[in-house]
Design an enzyme around this catalytic site. Structure first.
Site, PDB file in Angstrom:
ATOM      1  CG  ASP A  69      -1.608  -5.880   3.233  1.00 31.22           C
ATOM      2  OD1 ASP A  69      -1.203  -5.596   2.088  1.00 31.22           O
ATOM      3  OD2 ASP A  69      -0.960  -6.608   4.008  1.00 31.22           O
ATOM      4  NE  ARG A  98      -1.886  -1.698   3.556  1.00 33.38           N
ATOM      5  CZ  ARG A  98      -2.290  -1.883   4.802  1.00 33.38           C
ATOM      6  NH1 ARG A  98      -3.526  -1.562   5.145  1.00 33.38           N
ATOM      7  NH2 ARG A  98      -1.491  -2.363   5.716  1.00 33.38           N
TER       8      ARG A  98
END
Length: 152
Positions: free
Chosen positions: A124, A13
């Site tokens: 995630d 990310r």
């Protein structure tokens, strides 16, 4: 920065958010006003390149990714104006670490707090698929645009 109580790895990310923001400030011709980086709360993937699926997603959108994973340092809290993270676990970790820094200057927030669509958490995508990386990319674009508009 990972799901649940896992520590962030700085390969999914945050490198996507870093690359997206770097492209936005470059397109706006304000890159000289920004120092942009991403880091993990853990040492788990230090020295690693971004996840190949994230790299493929960014390439598809014409965005360059040049990042090697690193861990957040004491200096980061003292030199950056903002530290933006992806989920509650990382927010807690970063706030706890910042409390141990004498002259912490950084404002620590969730990147998702800037999302006009109110998606507070950026999940995630590590255990997901290409579609999950695309979702992270889209969230990062929305949030980074809104953050950039607010911050100058």
């Amino acid at each position: 920065l990972c799901r649940g109580e896992e520590k962030s790895r700085n390969i999914c990310r945050s490198p996507i958010a870093e690359a997206v923001f770097r492209k936005l400030v470059t397109d706006e011709k304000v890159e000289n006003k920004w120092r942009i980086d991403s880091a993990a709360t853990s040492a788990y993937e230090i020295g690693s390149s971004p996840d190949y699926r994230g790299q493929a997603c960014m390439k598809k959108h014409g965005i360059t990714m040049n990042h090697i994973a690193r861990q957040v340092t004491k200096d980061d809290f003292q030199t950056f104006d903002y530290i933006l993270c992806m989920d509650e676990s990382n927010l807690r970790d970063l706030k706890r670490k910042s409390n141990q820094i004498k002259d912490c200057k950084a404002k620590i927030e969730l990147l998702g707090s800037y999302d006009p669509q109110k998606q507070l958490i950026i999940e995630d995508p590590y255990y997901g698929n290409e579609k999950d990386f695309e979702t992270v990319y889209e969230q990062c674009v929305r949030c980074c645009k809104a953050f950039l508009e607010k911050s100058h």
